[in-house]
Write a protein that holds these residues in place. Structure first.
Motif, PDB file in Angstrom:
ATOM      1  N   ARG A  14       0.834  -1.206   0.000  1.00 44.42           N
ATOM      2  CA  ARG A  14       0.000   0.000   0.000  1.00 44.42           C
ATOM      3  C   ARG A  14       0.870   1.258   0.000  1.00 44.42           C
ATOM      4  N   SER A  15       0.290   2.383  -0.337  1.00 44.46           N
ATOM      5  CA  SER A  15       0.989   3.663  -0.279  1.00 44.46           C
ATOM      6  C   SER A  15       1.270   4.035   1.173  1.00 44.46           C
ATOM      7  N   MET A  16       2.412   4.659   1.410  1.00 47.07           N
ATOM      8  CA  MET A  16       2.768   5.089   2.758  1.00 47.07           C
ATOM      9  C   MET A  16       2.090   6.418   3.064  1.00 47.07           C
ATOM     10  N   THR A  17       1.352   6.463   4.170  1.00 44.09           N
ATOM     11  CA  THR A  17       0.492   7.619   4.450  1.00 44.09           C
ATOM     12  C   THR A  17       1.015   8.526   5.557  1.00 44.09           C
ATOM     13  N   HIS A  18       2.071   8.114   6.265  1.00 48.43           N
ATOM     14  CA  HIS A  18       2.591   8.911   7.378  1.00 48.43           C
ATOM     15  C   HIS A  18       3.788   9.735   6.895  1.00 48.43           C
ATOM     16  N   LYS A  19       3.656  11.046   6.941  1.00 45.05           N
ATOM     17  CA  LYS A  19       4.665  11.950   6.411  1.00 45.05           C
ATOM     18  C   LYS A  19       5.445  12.614   7.557  1.00 45.05           C
ATOM     19  N   PHE A  20       6.740  12.338   7.643  1.00 44.95           N
ATOM     20  CA  PHE A  20       7.574  12.946   8.672  1.00 44.95           C
ATOM     21  C   PHE A  20       7.780  14.426   8.345  1.00 44.95           C
ATOM     22  N   ASP A  21       7.594  15.293   9.337  1.00 45.93           N
ATOM     23  CA  ASP A  21       7.651  16.738   9.092  1.00 45.93           C
ATOM     24  C   ASP A  21       8.974  17.384   9.523  1.00 45.93           C
ATOM     25  N   GLY A  22       9.969  16.546   9.888  1.00 48.92           N
ATOM     26  CA  GLY A  22      11.259  17.100  10.291  1.00 48.92           C
ATOM     27  C   GLY A  22      11.307  17.556  11.737  1.00 48.92           C
ATOM     28  N   HIS A  23      10.370  17.097  12.543  1.00 50.50           N
ATOM     29  CA  HIS A  23      10.259  17.547  13.930  1.00 50.50           C
ATOM     30  C   HIS A  23      11.539  17.266  14.730  1.00 50.50           C
ATOM     31  N   ALA A  24      12.038  18.296  15.407  1.00 52.10           N
ATOM     32  CA  ALA A  24      13.190  18.175  16.301  1.00 52.10           C
ATOM     33  C   ALA A  24      12.887  18.909  17.594  1.00 52.10           C
ATOM     34  N   ASN A  25      13.384  18.368  18.680  1.00 50.71           N
ATOM     35  CA  ASN A  25      13.144  18.936  20.002  1.00 50.71           C
ATOM     36  C   ASN A  25      14.440  18.815  20.792  1.00 50.71           C
ATOM     37  N   CYS A  26      15.050  19.930  21.150  1.00 54.78           N
ATOM     38  CA  CYS A  26      16.399  19.877  21.735  1.00 54.78           C
ATOM     39  C   CYS A  26      16.522  20.762  22.972  1.00 54.78           C
ATOM     40  N   PHE A  27      17.044  20.186  24.042  1.00 61.24           N
ATOM     41  CA  PHE A  27      17.452  20.981  25.196  1.00 61.24           C
ATOM     42  C   PHE A  27      18.828  21.578  24.924  1.00 61.24           C
ATOM     43  N   ILE A  28      19.053  22.800  25.401  1.00 63.35           N
ATOM     44  CA  ILE A  28      20.355  23.453  25.248  1.00 63.35           C
ATOM     45  C   ILE A  28      20.836  23.877  26.624  1.00 63.35           C
TER      46      ILE A  28
END
Length: 413
Positions: free
Chosen positions: A322-336
């Motif tokens: 089947r076609s892949m339906t979940h699109k990664f949006d580049g989400h990043a979460n970083c402590f500094i």
């Protein structure tokens, strides 16, 4: 029986293996992981070792311990991938077939790619990295007796693992020398190929102001050509020079050499993939996760975690035709880490840069975005427990894999 082969037993490889083992029928699919040894390092912990916050033995655990018992782990060096034949050859002569392949072998610092950087007599004497276990341990020993001078923190070229880590090191170094009562004996210079302290404008302004407030000189747009270890000087391609007494460098980061031998990667041995599905642009049986791919997102543990959430569902759709339906949006979460028991937090993706607000609960927090707080520092320290006990076993985290705008304050243009 079909074979899923996962190359790399680090963050991305381990999470993927454990999550897919729960999804795939054991009667239809076996899963095998390949890595060179049994040492799994908590790489965010490298940052703390030079300053005595963590000890070297506190960041390393067994790879085998964190993989499901029914997932074989092969200890071997990878020679090459034959994507046409769907096989992986190991250096010891074994050949492993696969129906689907996941490459999660990350990137490593390559000081050998910059002339002079790893010269004998200077490497781990006056020139150090903190992106490896050996480097950060050697730097910790150096800082115990260093009496001061000019400390230069240098990024050779982007992309690098955890792009905020060089800033964190700089902020922690400032605090370290203040607390030792010798900050007046140390000049700190931050040398970067970027035109500002960070890649995203709002965060770059905040970090740049913080560097200035801490008395750190910013040297932007510095493309390092070589390290002159005799003169203790960085030399750029446009012939600018930055002298140092102690150099802490982030060498060129490159993917594994077998990527090049297999003809799968670009000039940095990163594998080109679709940035939303992580599927190879050339082969529909190869996915590339974590730092090993070329997506325009941070090479950070949070990115690996977020992309895998959608990848698992995509993989199940993919093998079902089947076609892949979940699109990664580049989400990043970083402590500094910013020193003195405080830290900042940034949350962003491909299209949205870091902005102020509260996280993870809108308006409540307890974390504050783009603001120094003790809660953020405690969150950074607490993440080590979550890494080993929640992320690695493939358990769900109470944070959305997609960037959420609720609770963020969009700046007025």
């Amino acid at each position: 029986m079909k074979h899923l082969l996962i190359l790399g037993g680090g963050t991305a490889g381990t999470i993927t293996a454990n999550k897919l083992r729960k999804k795939l029928s054991k009667a239809e699919w076996d899963i095998t992981v390949v890595d060179r040894d049994d040492k799994h390092d908590y790489q965010p912990g490298y940052l703390f070792i030079p300053f005595g916050i963590y000890q070297p033995d506190e960041v390393t655990k067994s790879r085998r311990k964190y993989l499901s018992d029914d997932i074989p782990l092969i200890y071997a060096e990878i020679d090459r991938v034959d994507a046409e034949a769907k096989t992986v050859s190991l250096v010891d002569g074994r050949v492993l077939p696969y129906d689907q392949l996941v490459i999660a072998t990350g990137v490593t610092p390559r000081p050998d790619q910059t002339p002079g950087m790893d010269d004998e007599g200077s490497w781990y004497d006056s020139v150090f990295d903190f992106y490896t276990h050996a480097g950060t341990t050697a730097l910790a020993e150096k800082l115990k007796t260093w009496e001061g001078g000019r400390l230069v923190v240098n990024i050779v070229e982007m992309p690098i693992k955890c792009p905020v880590a060089p800033l964190e090191f700089t902020f922690l170094a400032d605090a370290f020398f203040v607390e030792k009562g010798m900050r007046d004996k140390v000049e700190i210079v931050y040398v970067t190929p970027l035109d500002a302290a960070f890649t995203k404008p709002i965060a770059a302004k905040a970090f740049g102001t913080m560097l200035e407030d801490k008395g750190v000189r910013l040297e932007p747009e510095f493309m390092l050509e070589r390290v002159d270890t005799e003169a203790k000087t960085l030399v750029s391609y446009d012939e600018r020079e930055v002298p140092y007494d102690l150099l802490v460098t982030i060498p060129l980061n490159m993917g594994a050499d077998f990527i090049a031998r297999s003809g799968l990667g670009n000039e940095l041995n990163l594998v080109p993939v679709d940035k939303q599905t992580l599927l190879s642009k050339k082969f529909d049986s190869i996915f590339v996760l974590g730092d090993a791919n070329d997506i325009p997102a941070s090479k950070a543990g949070s990115v690996a975690h977020f992309e895998i959430e959608g990848f698992v569902e995509n993989f199940m759709e993919h093998i079902a035709g089947r076609s892949m339906t979940h699109k990664f949006d580049g989400h990043a979460n970083c402590f500094i880490e910013t020193g003195h028991g405080k830290a900042m937090l940034i949350d962003f993706n491909y299209d949205t840069e870091p902005m102020p607000g509260k996280f993870p609960v809108p308006g409540v927090g307890p974390m504050s975005l783009l603001k120094e707080t003790k809660a953020n520092h405690l969150g950074k320290l607490g993440f080590r427990w979550a890494y080993w006990n929640v992320l690695m076993p493939g358990r769900p985290m109470p944070i959305s894999a997609d960037l959420q705008m609720a609770g963020k304050k969009v700046p007025v243009a």
